[in-house]
Each structure stands twice: as C-alpha cells, then as structure tokens.
Motif scaffolding. Structure first.
Motif: not given
Length: 262
Positions: A150-155
């Motif tokens: 999640f640190f990279y992809i967000h959403g």
C-alpha cells in the motif's frame, strides 16, 4: 545521510503457510484472508502458461549475456562474475520484460480472475502495472526488504497482490515470506532500505513461507508486510511475478494503471 540498509539481517521463517483449496467455500476463503492477510494455493496457475513466461524472460537474460554458456535455457544458471548494474543493464532488460505478451497475459489468466471474482464478490480490476523480479545468486544487497504494497500503490487498501514463482522455488532460492496477520497493523511508516523499492517497514507476526513449486501462488492484502528470502544458491536466478487485483468499483491510484518501470 544514513545509508540505506536491511531492516533485518535476514528473514528467517517461523512456520509454513496454511494451504487453501479451491473447493473451500467463498465465505471460508474470505474469512481466512481477513484474519491471516494471505491465502496460499498449490498448483493454481496453468504450468504451460507459466513456462512460456519463464522461457521468454530467460531468453532476454541469455540475449543480455547473463546466463552461463552451454547451459540449458530453462535452468536459469547465472554466468557468474559481476552482477548487472541496476540502473543501466538491469533496467534496460526490465523494460523489455514488462512488454512481453506472455508476462502480461498471465495476469489475466482465467484461473486467477475466477479466484478473485470469488474473493472480491464483484467485478475484478486487474491492474495493468505488472511487476517481475529477477534475483541473482548471493546478491544479498539486492534482496527486497519487508514492506507493505500500500505504501506504493495507494488507492483502495483492499488491493491484493498475487506473488507467483516462475518455476520451482525452494527456500534456498529466495522466495516470498510474509508476516502473518500484519495487515491488522494498518498502514505503517516506511524507512529507506536496500533492495527493490528502496523502502521498508516491520510489524508484529510470524514469518511464514514455503518451498514453492511451479504454479503455486500467494495472494495477500496491501497492508500485509512481506519481503524476500535471500538467494543462497551458488548459480541460479530466481524469477517471480507480482500481479494486483481489486474490485472495479473501488478507488485506484493512476500510477497503478501505468506500466511498471517507466
């Protein structure tokens, strides 16, 4: 400036995954995924499809001069000597890799889409930002450190990564490990580390893994902390695939709709 380093000297497993089965009910699979943060399936991906991906990636490695001469292509034996420079040699090959039809088609394999349709109980969005890793033998400073996707992809946090070894991957070869239940910690603060991505974080939880066979998959929540074991083999490349899935009606960050690596 403090130089980037490992979060752990080395990931060491505390146990093995609980295996899941396709004949389990949707409710049972969803419940385990909510509780443990992952599911592990043996032999889910069609082996013929996966071997096409392996052959195509290794042909790129051979063309780049990374494989030992007079060895079988499918064995993936490293030539030895200096490792490819990440910012030049590696990324040049990687930009070819992410355009391979076999690599991208695998993310939309019917068996994967069918599984996520069950787990997400709705229309599935297959992220086009597909990722592959090539791990070199005893190249420990390149090992992917523990982190949350999640640190990279967000959403939406309810995005799930599917990790697939491209061939048999015993622990010595350096496959995936994850912290059981770590997704319950929520989003964590990350710090600079060595390895792919360059950022990492740790949570509480047992480190789990397996001796993988071709066709096995691990899927996990975007908050689940995971990383790679070191490749301790003397001469073998380890290759793996990361594909991501979410419900089509949930938020998605624009970066997840673009190719990986630029």
């Amino acid at each position: 400036m403090v130089p980037a380093a490992r979060l752990l000297d080395e990931i060491r497993l505390d146990g093995l995954y609980t295996e899941s089965r396709l004949d389990e009910s949707d409710a049972a699979l969803r419940a385990r995924l909510r509780e443990d943060g992952y599911l592990f399936f043996r032999g889910l991906v069609d082996a013929t499809r996966l071997m096409r991906v392996r052959r195509d990636i290794l042909q790129l490695c051979r063309d780049a001069g990374w494989l030992a001469e007079a060895t079988s292509l499918m064995e993936g034996i490293f030539r030895g000597g200096a490792f490819p420079d990440y910012s030049t040699e590696y990324m040049t090959l990687y930009r070819e890799l992410i355009n391979l039809p076999s690599f991208n088609d695998c993310s939309r394999a019917p068996e994967l889409v069918a599984l996520f349709t069950r787990l997400l109980d709705g229309e599935v969005l297959v992220h086009p930002r597909n990722i592959a890793r090539i791990s070199f033998p005893r190249h420990f400073e390149f090992t992917t450190q523990p982190h949350q996707d999640f640190f990279y992809i967000h959403g939406t946090p309810d995005t799930y990564t599917t990790w697939i070894p491209v061939g048999d991957c015993p622990r010595e070869l350096g496959g995936l490990a994850l912290q059981e239940g770590s997704h319950h910690s929520g989003p964590l603060t990350h710090v600079a580390t060595i390895g792919a991505g360059g950022n990492g974080a740790l949570a509480e939880g047992r480190w789990l893994g397996a001796d993988y066979r071709a066709g096995d998959i691990v899927l996990f929540h975007s908050y689940t902390v995971h990383g790679a074991l070191d490749n301790h083999t003397p001469d073998l490349l380890r290759m793996s695939l990361d594909y991501r899935y979410q419900r089509a009606d949930q938020p998605v960050d624009p970066s997840s709709l673009r190719p990986h690596g630029g």
